[in-house]
Write a protein that holds these residues in place. Sequence first.
Motif, PDB file in Angstrom:
ATOM      1  N   GLY A   1       0.824  -1.450   0.023  1.00 46.91           N
ATOM      2  CA  GLY A   1       0.266   0.144  -0.175  1.00 46.91           C
ATOM      3  C   GLY A   1       0.819   1.440   0.068  1.00 46.91           C
ATOM      4  N   THR A   2       0.543   2.126   0.928  1.00 45.33           N
ATOM      5  CA  THR A   2       1.093   3.616   1.023  1.00 45.33           C
ATOM      6  C   THR A   2       2.717   3.471   1.143  1.00 45.33           C
ATOM      7  N   GLY A   3       2.758   2.792   2.271  1.00 45.89           N
ATOM      8  CA  GLY A   3       4.286   2.468   2.476  1.00 45.89           C
ATOM      9  C   GLY A   3       4.794   3.494   3.430  1.00 45.89           C
ATOM     10  N   THR A   4       4.055   4.111   4.484  1.00 51.05           N
ATOM     11  CA  THR A   4       4.539   4.971   5.346  1.00 51.05           C
ATOM     12  C   THR A   4       5.411   4.299   6.398  1.00 51.05           C
ATOM     13  N   ASN A   5       5.306   2.914   6.815  1.00 51.81           N
ATOM     14  CA  ASN A   5       6.098   2.391   7.640  1.00 51.81           C
ATOM     15  C   ASN A   5       7.404   1.983   6.795  1.00 51.81           C
TER      16      ASN A   5
ATOM     17  N   ALA B   1       5.159  -4.643   6.038  1.00 45.49           N
ATOM     18  CA  ALA B   1       4.823  -3.261   6.188  1.00 45.49           C
ATOM     19  C   ALA B   1       3.553  -3.024   5.309  1.00 45.49           C
ATOM     20  N   GLY B   2       2.256  -3.394   5.907  1.00 39.14           N
ATOM     21  CA  GLY B   2       1.093  -3.283   5.154  1.00 39.14           C
ATOM     22  C   GLY B   2       1.021  -4.226   4.045  1.00 39.14           C
TER      23      GLY B   2
ATOM     24  N   VAL C   1       3.910  -5.766  11.497  1.00 38.14           N
ATOM     25  CA  VAL C   1       3.117  -4.499  12.112  1.00 38.14           C
ATOM     26  C   VAL C   1       1.492  -4.467  12.219  1.00 38.14           C
ATOM     27  N   HIS C   2       1.086  -4.626  13.197  1.00 38.10           N
ATOM     28  CA  HIS C   2      -0.454  -4.651  13.280  1.00 38.10           C
ATOM     29  C   HIS C   2      -1.269  -3.487  14.037  1.00 38.10           C
ATOM     30  N   PRO C   3      -2.267  -2.742  13.677  1.00 35.26           N
ATOM     31  CA  PRO C   3      -2.358  -1.744  14.254  1.00 35.26           C
ATOM     32  C   PRO C   3      -3.722  -1.959  15.525  1.00 35.26           C
TER      33      PRO C   3
ATOM     34  N   HIS D   1      -6.496   5.498  13.433  1.00 30.06           N
ATOM     35  CA  HIS D   1      -5.085   5.182  12.624  1.00 30.06           C
ATOM     36  C   HIS D   1      -4.210   6.356  12.635  1.00 30.06           C
TER      37      HIS D   1
ATOM     38  N   ARG E   1      -0.335   5.775  13.822  1.00 33.99           N
ATOM     39  CA  ARG E   1       0.825   5.557  12.825  1.00 33.99           C
ATOM     40  C   ARG E   1       2.080   6.089  13.359  1.00 33.99           C
TER      41      ARG E   1
ATOM     42  N   GLU F   1       3.379   3.221  15.276  1.00 32.88           N
ATOM     43  CA  GLU F   1       3.991   2.269  14.187  1.00 32.88           C
ATOM     44  C   GLU F   1       5.172   2.386  13.698  1.00 32.88           C
TER      45      GLU F   1
HETATM   46  C1  GRF Z   1      -0.294  -0.162   8.887  1.00 29.58           C
HETATM   47  O1  GRF Z   1      -1.289   0.359   9.714  1.00 29.58           O
HETATM   48  C2  GRF Z   1       0.012  -1.491   9.489  1.00 29.58           C
HETATM   49  O2  GRF Z   1      -0.237  -1.767  10.807  1.00 29.58           O
HETATM   50  C3  GRF Z   1      -0.965  -2.296   8.697  1.00 29.58           C
HETATM   51  O3  GRF Z   1      -1.181  -1.946   7.397  1.00 29.58           O
HETATM   52  C4  GRF Z   1      -0.819  -0.429   7.554  1.00 29.58           C
HETATM   53  C5  GRF Z   1       0.207  -0.218   6.368  1.00 29.58           C
HETATM   54  O4  GRF Z   1       0.346   1.194   6.359  1.00 29.58           O
HETATM   55  N1  GRF Z   1      -0.435  -3.907   8.890  1.00 29.58           N
HETATM   56  P1  GRF Z   1       1.600   1.924   5.541  1.00 29.58           P
HETATM   57  O5  GRF Z   1       1.382   1.283   4.039  1.00 29.58           O
HETATM   58  O6  GRF Z   1       2.807   1.458   5.945  1.00 29.58           O
HETATM   59  O7  GRF Z   1       1.335   3.223   5.335  1.00 29.58           O
END
Ligand code: GRF
Length: 205
Positions: free
Chosen positions: A12-16, A88-89, A109-111, A168, A172, A175
């Motif tokens: 996804g977005t990849g902020t982690n 990471a997502g 990582v799990h929210p 969320h 973040r 995370e």
């Molecule tokens: C995060 O909230 C993580 O906990 C979940 O997926 C999301 C990924 O976010 N597993 P990002 O792509 O890293 O922004």
Amino acid sequence: MSGLRLAVLASGTGTNLQAILDSVHGREGVELVAVAGDEPEAPALDRARAAGVEVGVFEEGAHADRNARDAAMAQWLAERGVELVVLAGYMRLLSEAFLSRFPNRVINVHPALLPAFRGLDAIQQALDYGVKVFGVTVHFVDQSVDSGPVILQRAIELPDAAEAEAVHDLLRPLEHELLPEAIRLIARGAVSFDEANPRRVVISD
Ligand code: GRF
């Protein structure tokens, strides 16, 4: 200290992923050597490319089945000398074909504060349940969904929470601290399993 060759899987977005790039990549012996994903258009992959990290795309349709896809992805990572895989997502379940190549070497990582609210829409599950404390878990990945041994957790009290996206946004930053911290701890050999109870992860100083 010996170095740690890291890979990230992201959909996804990849902020982690960005937090890893900004705070651990190229430091303390940690090197992010590969990013793989299942969604060719995922912004996460663009973040990796922008940082000069090699990207691999493993779409479902390009392989005979899930096992074949996972085996190809594991092989691609192994060829790059990857020692730790960070989800990471990453929005797909990893099969045994992948996990057996990296035993106790895949983290996620799990929210939510596991074991509560496993799986998809964890924050909405927590809101629907009516909890007052939310949080984030970094854990080892096993064959089931969000069920492996817990490495780190952090909680936040939100007694008036009502909207998942707002929660969320507050989770973040947790995370983005916790996931790099877990990588740093693993890189310096500070993470092990309690012999008497291997569900229990021991963090040494
Ligand atoms: C995060 O909230 C993580 O906990 C979940 O997926 C999301 C990924 O976010 N597993 P990002 O792509 O890293 O922004």
